[in-house]
Design a protein around this motif. Structure first.
Motif, mmCIF file in Angstrom:
data_model
loop_
_atom_site.group_PDB
_atom_site.id
_atom_site.type_symbol
_atom_site.label_atom_id
_atom_site.label_comp_id
_atom_site.label_asym_id
_atom_site.label_seq_id
_atom_site.Cartn_x
_atom_site.Cartn_y
_atom_site.Cartn_z
ATOM 1 N N ALA A 1 -19.232 -5.687 18.484
ATOM 2 C CA ALA A 1 -18.593 -6.976 18.774
ATOM 3 C C ALA A 1 -17.209 -7.053 18.141
ATOM 4 O O ALA A 1 -16.242 -7.472 18.794
ATOM 5 C CB ALA A 1 -19.470 -8.124 18.282
ATOM 6 N N LEU A 2 -17.098 -6.644 16.899
ATOM 7 C CA LEU A 2 -15.797 -6.697 16.218
ATOM 8 C C LEU A 2 -14.800 -5.737 16.860
ATOM 9 O O LEU A 2 -13.614 -6.065 16.987
ATOM 10 C CB LEU A 2 -15.964 -6.407 14.729
ATOM 11 C CG LEU A 2 -16.713 -7.487 13.946
ATOM 12 C CD1 LEU A 2 -17.038 -6.989 12.543
ATOM 13 C CD2 LEU A 2 -15.909 -8.780 13.891
ATOM 14 N N SER A 3 -15.280 -4.583 17.289
ATOM 15 C CA SER A 3 -14.403 -3.632 17.980
ATOM 16 C C SER A 3 -13.887 -4.226 19.291
ATOM 17 O O SER A 3 -12.718 -4.054 19.638
ATOM 18 C CB SER A 3 -15.144 -2.323 18.272
ATOM 19 O OG SER A 3 -15.458 -1.658 17.083
ATOM 20 N N ALA A 4 -14.770 -4.912 20.009
ATOM 21 C CA ALA A 4 -14.359 -5.547 21.260
ATOM 22 C C ALA A 4 -13.294 -6.613 21.017
ATOM 23 O O ALA A 4 -12.369 -6.774 21.818
ATOM 24 C CB ALA A 4 -15.566 -6.160 21.965
ATOM 25 N N LEU A 5 -13.402 -7.308 19.916
ATOM 26 C CA LEU A 5 -12.445 -8.384 19.608
ATOM 27 C C LEU A 5 -11.162 -7.867 18.956
ATOM 28 O O LEU A 5 -10.200 -8.619 18.833
ATOM 29 C CB LEU A 5 -13.111 -9.416 18.690
ATOM 30 C CG LEU A 5 -14.269 -10.180 19.321
ATOM 31 C CD1 LEU A 5 -14.970 -11.036 18.279
ATOM 32 C CD2 LEU A 5 -13.789 -11.027 20.496
ATOM 33 N N ALA B 1 -11.337 -4.584 32.866
ATOM 34 C CA ALA B 1 -11.718 -3.692 31.766
ATOM 35 C C ALA B 1 -12.038 -4.494 30.510
ATOM 36 O O ALA B 1 -13.037 -4.224 29.830
ATOM 37 C CB ALA B 1 -10.599 -2.690 31.495
ATOM 38 N N ASN B 2 -11.210 -5.486 30.210
ATOM 39 C CA ASN B 2 -11.441 -6.308 29.017
ATOM 40 C C ASN B 2 -12.743 -7.103 29.129
ATOM 41 O O ASN B 2 -13.507 -7.201 28.156
ATOM 42 C CB ASN B 2 -10.269 -7.245 28.768
ATOM 43 C CG ASN B 2 -9.058 -6.524 28.243
ATOM 44 O OD1 ASN B 2 -9.163 -5.438 27.658
ATOM 45 N ND2 ASN B 2 -7.881 -7.102 28.432
ATOM 46 N N LEU B 3 -13.009 -7.659 30.300
ATOM 47 C CA LEU B 3 -14.244 -8.417 30.501
ATOM 48 C C LEU B 3 -15.468 -7.510 30.382
ATOM 49 O O LEU B 3 -16.489 -7.912 29.821
ATOM 50 C CB LEU B 3 -14.221 -9.111 31.862
ATOM 51 C CG LEU B 3 -13.225 -10.268 32.001
ATOM 52 C CD1 LEU B 3 -13.101 -10.689 33.459
ATOM 53 C CD2 LEU B 3 -13.597 -11.434 31.116
#
Length: 118
Positions: free
Chosen positions: A10-14, A52-54
């Protein structure tokens, strides 16, 4: 309860300006969410970049989507967001509540209304 691997995902995604912008927008939108096209328009993001971001945010469990007619509506997964915040805050104080007092104040000052939507 969230595990470290889930928190890291989750933190990597953010940890990307575009994804963080999308996530913050969806948190602010509340449970009704926002159509993908509207997200792209508001953020002036090319469709392939937004897609890609979604996808990354979705795989991290931070957002979900539903189809409404021809539109795909995205919304934040508040439960997962809460689990991530709880994971980060677990044992925060170390027996010293004043350490986390400022964080509690932030939560109380958030823009959430009484129904629990952002």
């Amino acid at each position: 309860m969230m595990e470290m691997k889930q928190a890291v995902t989750a933190l990597s995604a953010l940890a990307h300006e575009g994804r963080l912008s999308v996530f913050r927008m969806l948190v602010q939108a509340g449970r009704e969410g926002i159509a993908a096209g509207e997200i792209a328009r508001r953020l002036d993001t090319p469709p392939n970049t937004l897609s890609a971001n979604l996808t990354i945010l979705s795989h991290a469990g931070l957002i979900e989507n539903r189809r409404e007619g021809r539109s795909v509506i995205y919304s934040a997964r508040y439960g997962h967001m809460t689990e991530l915040l709880e994971y980060l805050m677990k044992d925060c104080c170390g027996g010293h509540p004043e350490v986390c007092a400022a964080l509690a104040d932030v939560v109380l000052r958030s823009r959430c209304d009484l129904e629990g939507t952002a």
